[in-house]
Design an enzyme around this catalytic site. Structure first.
Site, PDB file in Angstrom:
ATOM      1  N   CYS A 182       0.852  -1.194   0.000  1.00  0.00           N
ATOM      2  CA  CYS A 182       0.000   0.000   0.000  1.00  0.00           C
ATOM      3  C   CYS A 182       0.888   1.244   0.000  1.00  0.00           C
ATOM      4  CB  CYS A 182      -0.977  -0.018   1.182  1.00  0.00           C
ATOM      5  SG  CYS A 182      -2.088  -1.440   1.192  1.00  0.00           S
ATOM      6  N   ASP A 216      -8.386  -1.485  -7.567  1.00  0.00           N
ATOM      7  CA  ASP A 216      -7.848  -0.374  -6.775  1.00  0.00           C
ATOM      8  C   ASP A 216      -8.053   0.937  -7.530  1.00  0.00           C
ATOM      9  OD1 ASP A 216      -6.452   1.388  -5.226  1.00  0.00           O
ATOM     10  OD2 ASP A 216      -4.586   0.231  -5.209  1.00  0.00           O
ATOM     11  N   HIS A 249      -7.309  -3.434  -3.306  1.00  0.00           N
ATOM     12  CA  HIS A 249      -6.218  -2.742  -2.615  1.00  0.00           C
ATOM     13  C   HIS A 249      -6.052  -3.373  -1.234  1.00  0.00           C
ATOM     14  CE1 HIS A 249      -3.638   0.716  -1.665  1.00  0.00           C
ATOM     15  NE2 HIS A 249      -4.190   0.688  -0.472  1.00  0.00           N
TER      16      HIS A 249
END
Length: 251
Positions: A134, A189, A221
């Site tokens: 991330c 995402d 995500h």
């Protein structure tokens, strides 16, 4: 997999002391170093287990608390299963910390993390590798660009906002990178669209950066994080295979 030892360590930075988790093979010998950058939720049992798995594959792994300016781990209290849809205050508490970690601060911190690895008797001489998740994927790429002589390879998984209109957008740093990059993007995402992925790959190719940019179909995500609703076992195992292959090539 070899026996692993995990310990807590402190790293002196220009702005204070960052607490970190260190995982390494229990033989006490030097092994190739890996810097593991957290996602927004920070150091917790799941991320430590990821560091342990890497250490079991023969690496010395440093997992720093990148939010150390806001406190030691745990910076905020989190449930065992993290679902911001159930508790929206999680993002309300984390977002100011994320926004406060500017590129200038992250570069200063990464210098300290790399310096600590270079000075550890548990880390083999030579460049290290990085993996990030991330927001950690952005930190991994940025560190590779800031310290090209210290980073042999960098992996980034479900990273977002890596292509923006800002003058410090990561794709504009491609020319500074000498490491091999592997990026595994999630197609669900919205913070990293396929158009942005294409732009990022084009920038790396134009700069001559060895890279693999792949799209994980059906993944959200955060697909590597088993303590969140975004987790995908299939995508996670694909990530492990890609990461371990990258590390083997680097070392």
């Amino acid at each position: 997999m070899t026996a692993v030892q995990g310990t807590d360590v402190d790293i002196t930075t220009e702005d204070g002391v960052a607490d970190a988790y260190l995982a390494h093979p229990a033989d006490g010998l030097p092994h190739p170093g890996v810097l593991l950058y957290q996602d927004a939720f920070g150091i917790r049992p799941h991320l430590k287990s990821m560091a342990d798995r890497l250490a079991g594959a023969g690496y010395t792994v440093l997992l720093p608390n990148v939010f150390y300016r806001h406190g030691r781990t745990p910076v905020i209290d989190l449930p065992e299963f993290i679902d911001p849809a159930v508790d929206p205050t999680i993002w309300q508490r984390l977002m100011p910390m994320m926004m406060s970690l500017t590129p200038e601060l992250s570069d200063r911190d990464s210098a300290a993390y790399l310096g600590w690895l270079a000075g550890s008797p548990l880390v083999a001489d030579g460049p290290v590798a990085i993996t990030g998740y991330c927001m950690g994927a952005r930190l991994a790429v940025r560190t590779a660009a800031a310290f090209p002589d210290r980073v042999a390879a960098a992996g980034g998984f479900h990273g977002g906002r890596m292509v923006t209109d800002a003058p410090d957008s990561l794709h504009l740093l491609a020319g500074r990178i000498s490491a091999e990059l592997y990026l595994g993007f999630a197609d669900q995402d919205q913070s990293m669209t396929e158009e942005q992925i294409h732009t990022f790959r084009e920038a790396l190719d134009a700069a001559g950066v060895r890279n693999t940019c792949e799209i994980y179909r059906g993944a959200d995500h955060g697909y590597t994080q088993a303590d969140t609703p975004a987790y995908s076992a299939e995508a996670d195992e694909r990530h492990w295979a890609a990461l371990l292959d990258l590390l083997k090539r680097a070392f």
